[in-house]
Design an enzyme around this catalytic site. Structure first.
Site, PDB file in Angstrom:
ATOM      1  N   ASP A  55      64.872  23.579 -18.802  1.00 14.17           N
ATOM      2  CA  ASP A  55      65.499  24.894 -18.697  1.00 14.17           C
ATOM      3  C   ASP A  55      65.704  25.418 -20.122  1.00 14.17           C
ATOM      4  OD1 ASP A  55      66.762  27.210 -17.897  1.00 14.17           O
ATOM      5  OD2 ASP A  55      68.204  26.222 -16.576  1.00 14.17           O
TER       6      ASP A  55
HETATM    7  C1  NOJ Z   1      68.459  29.643 -17.550  1.00 17.17           C
HETATM    8  C2  NOJ Z   1      68.531  29.453 -16.056  1.00 17.17           C
HETATM    9  O1  NOJ Z   1      69.297  28.312 -15.755  1.00 17.17           O
HETATM   10  C3  NOJ Z   1      67.174  29.331 -15.389  1.00 17.17           C
HETATM   11  O2  NOJ Z   1      67.353  29.303 -14.017  1.00 17.17           O
HETATM   12  C4  NOJ Z   1      66.290  30.458 -15.810  1.00 17.17           C
HETATM   13  O3  NOJ Z   1      65.036  30.355 -15.183  1.00 17.17           O
HETATM   14  C5  NOJ Z   1      66.141  30.434 -17.322  1.00 17.17           C
HETATM   15  N1  NOJ Z   1      67.437  30.587 -17.942  1.00 17.17           N
HETATM   16  C6  NOJ Z   1      65.231  31.534 -17.834  1.00 17.17           C
HETATM   17  O4  NOJ Z   1      65.810  32.759 -17.618  1.00 17.17           O
END
Ligand code: NOJ
Length: 766
Positions: free
Chosen positions: A292
């Site tokens: 992530d």
């Molecule tokens: C953080 C989030 O937890 C995730 O779900 C998301 O896809 C990414 N940021 C990118 O925006």
């Protein structure tokens, strides 16, 4: 030529030989394709420098205007493998980035583009908690297909979706992004969404690779506080939290994203038990594992890495192959390889995976395949799928209460439409609204206006702000809010005056979209600000009161639901939300949604979910007694149970009939019920099938959903519904983390929600 019997039999023999051969040929072709891919990837890998290899493992962020020269030069030098793009990024901008990769970099390896297409790209569908409320796999699948069509046409190769985190904690703002509390329902949706996003072959220009997230346990953050720790037994994790991911991988999901959180003390991004033992060894996952956003770096704050190098090492060694918004793969991996702390083999295996992903996406063959120049402005009406958005939204609405059949409303009535969400095109889109534009969303006010008859009147007043304090939103990631500075009393008085002139009051209350989003956890789940006071004042007018909720999580609305004559949960219903809600309010569509998550009466009851264990001292409301497992200061039932949702007609369900009451090991079971539409309107309902394993080596839930069927019945129509329970439905995870089936008695329950069911039983023989 005449078809003599001899000749016919010869044709038949040849045909059956061909039929036998077909799968063999298909298998051989697949092996051949895999061999071609391996050859291609290996030969490319053999030409790569260490820096170029590290570059492939990095996903960089491209903002809405992704063209700064420095980024183009970094790409051209082979130091970037993929771009995380804002959904609003222009195609021309993305093409420029791809030009830098395929025209200027030494090996001309294309980038892939990924972004958050969570519930639509240009056409915005209801938030996923809303879509799950439809229990309609076909409609959910179609929404995902539309999202894929639009996102690939906008240049994306991958979406960071679906979010498959089971959550039983509505304090967690991200509960809105998922599909609810139930493992079985979420797993069914997971498979459906993956197949719809990715299409029959990933290389097609309208196929969008899915990235199932967040692996794993993120939905169980303590106290519902975002990014907090998750800690649970491995048994529970394997049985309740992991199956949706397994279903996604079985459906062919191309990628998995690690959770930002730690699980049982080990951050998911450095958790080799999750990423290696389970994902690779047990499940044989062949796709890409992406961290992530910033998760590699956060290993330092988690306290499992001293510095960036250690963080990069821990992530890669555990099985994280690509680093999103990377800093430390870039800074550390080259020297880690040179020092021998990361072996070339480890590095190569991750690089191979990234290259294979690009190969599967068809990018080596045609790097611009999802970057074809479109004509006209991006969000032009003809590039949207509004009819389906309306259909999906209608199916997502849940009628929680309808006292004295106050709904549906007459199209001729004078309505007072009140509330901060009544004429609000921003919030109705929900968070993660991708490229959806508020200007193109239909508000409830617009929907009611077009649904009303020509002689009807629609009065409107805002009545209250969503929150009293606009600063409350300042730190939310999604913080756009429309604040009316007039005193609360003035706003309320205006609303009451409008209500007094109306036949019926429709009041749209709830949350701003940013309040049910990433980083938006709440300790209270009431209607924020002055909205409760507004509802109470409207109740004081004595007019029939219809409460339309717009929110991203279950709210605690015990009193509010008593004040209102009818309550319609609409979640954040998307681009066509206003029309869809009007369709339900006026009866053009008979509501059919069912809750995918329990509504508690109070925050203190959380976690409250239907498939809990019985405990040694269960509380029986029919026979209250001391020393029982309960809260003494509240009614222990939920306000609305999982699976609840009313219709404008009523249905009866017979008690279940089983194909057998004694099953041999390995056998499945057919469960049959008769469902009848007892009312005067056609309508859809969801027949829900639950089981309970009465006795086993570990305690089993009082109910577990194992099947459902959504069906449409005309007035008076009766239908026999057969639900199939495969032998695997009786299995569970034992103390040694193995899926097992144990003989004994099982209850089989069928109903139209999880609370009111009819029960029968069968014995599974040893
Ligand atoms: C953080 C989030 O937890 C995730 O779900 C998301 O896809 C990414 N940021 C990118 O925006």
């Amino acid at each position: 030529m005449k078809k003599t019997p001899a000749r016919l039999s010869m044709i038949a023999t040849r045909l059956s030989a061909a039929l036998v051969l077909l799968p063999i040929l298909a298998h051989a072709a697949a092996i051949d394709m895999q061999a071609n891919k391996d050859r291609f990837v290996d030969s490319l890998l053999a030409q790569m420098t260490l820096q170029e290899k590290v570059g492939q493992l990095r996903m960089e962020y491209a903002g809405a205007q992704p063209n700064p020269q420095a980024m183009l030069d970094t790409i051209a030098s082979g130091q970037v493998g993929a771009m995380f793009t804002a959904p609003t990024a222009s195609q021309a901008g993305l093409r420029e980035l791809q030009d830098a990769a395929v025209q200027r970099s030494r090996l001309r390896i294309p980038l892939f583009f990924a972004g958050d297409v969570v519930h639509g790209q240009r056409t915005i569908f209801p938030i996923n908690l809303g879509q799950a409320s439809s229990w309609d796999l076909q409609a959910i699948g179609k929404s995902a297909r539309v999202a894929a069509l639009e996102a690939t046409a906008d240049g994306l190769d991958m979406t960071f979706a679906p979010m498959l985190d089971i959550s039983r904690d509505p304090r967690w703002g991200r509960i809105s992004e998922g599909y609810g509390e139930d493992t079985y329902l979420v797993s069914r949706i997971a498979g459906t969404v993956i197949r719809a996003l990715q299409g029959p072959t990933l290389g097609a220009s309208d196929s969008l690779m899915a990235c199932a997230k967040h692996f794993a346990g993120y939905g169980a953050v303590e106290g519902g506080r975002d990014y907090n720790t998750s800690d649970m037994s491995e048994r529970r994790l394997v049985e309740e939290y992991l199956p949706p991911f397994k279903a996604a991988l079985d459906a062919g999901a191309g990628a998995v994203m690690t959770a930002l959180t730690s699980l049982n003390g080990v951050p998911a991004t450095a958790n080799s038990w999750l990423l290696h033992d389970i994902l690779r060894q047990q499940w044989q996952f062949k796709g890409l594992v992406i961290s992530d956003h910033g998760a590699v770096e956060e290993l330092i704050a988690h306290g499992v890495a001293e510095d960036g190098n250690q963080a990069a090492l821990a992530a890669l060694a555990a099985g994280t192959q690509m680093s999103m918004s990377d800093r430390y793969f870039a800074r550390g991996l080259t020297s880690l390889v040179k020092q021998g702390q990361v072996t070339e083999q480890q590095l190569d295996s991750a690089v191979r995976q990234v290259l294979a992903t690009k190969y599967d996406l068809g990018l080596f063959e045609a790097p611009y395949r999802r970057l074809q120049p479109g004509s006209g402005p991006d969000n032009e009406a003809r590039r949207q799928h509004r009819a389906h958005a309306r259909d999906m939204a209608r199916r997502s609405l849940v009628l929680l209460k309808n006292h004295d059949e106050v709904l549906p409303l007459s199209r001729h009535a004078t309505l007072a439409l009140i509330g901060p969400l009544a004429d609000n095109a921003v919030d109705i889109l929900g968070s993660w609204h991708a490229n959806g534009e508020a200007e193109q969303a239909v508000t409830l006010r617009q929907g009611l206006q077009s649904g009303q008859a020509a002689d009807a009147r629609l009065l409107y007043a805002k009545g209250a702000n969503i929150s009293d304090n606009p600063q409350a939103f300042a730190l939310l990631a999604d913080n756009r809010v429309n604040f009316d500075p007039r005193p609360a009393e003035t706003l309320r008085a205006e609303a009451v005056a409008a209500a007094q002139q109306a036949d019926v009051v429709v009041v749209a209350l709830g949350e701003a979209r940013g309040m049910s989003h990433e980083g938006a956890s709440r300790t209270e789940l009431n209607l924020p600000g002055q909205q409760r006071a507004l509802l109470r004042a409207l109740k004081g007018t004595g007019k029939p009161l219809v409460l339309v909720l717009m929110n991203g999580r279950p709210l605690t609305i015990s009193e509010e639901s008593q004040w209102a004559d009818a309550v319609l949960e609409t979640w954040f219903s998307g681009s066509e939300g206003g029309n869809a809600i009007a369709d339900v309010l006026f009866g053009a569509y008979n509501p059919s949604g069912k809750l995918p998550v329990t509504f508690p009466r109070s925050v203190g009851q959380i976690p409250l979910y239907y498939n809990h264990l019985n405990t040694g001292r269960p509380f029986d409301p029919a026979r209250p007694a001391a020393y029982r497992s309960r809260y003494y200061d509240i009614d222990d039932t939920p306000l609305y149970p999982f699976g609840h949702g009313l219709s404008y007609t009523s249905f009866s369900v017979s008690s279940p009939r089983l194909s057998s009451t004694r099953l041999q090991a390995g056998q499945g079971l057919q469960v049959q019920v008769t469902v009848r539409n007892e009312g005067m309107r056609a309508g859809e309902t969801v027949v829900q099938l639950y089981i309970r394993d009465r006795r086993a080596s570990v305690s089993r839930p009082v109910k577990e959903l194992k099947g459902f069927d959504k069906l449409l019945l005309s007035p008076g129509q009766t239908r026999e519904v057969t639900l199939h329970l495969p032998a695997s439905a009786f299995s569970f995870v034992d103390r040694n983390l193995r899926w097992v089936v144990e003989p004994g008695w099982f209850d089989v329950m069928v109903g139209l929600d999880s609370q009111t069911v009819q029960t029968t039983s069968f014995e599974l023989m040893p």
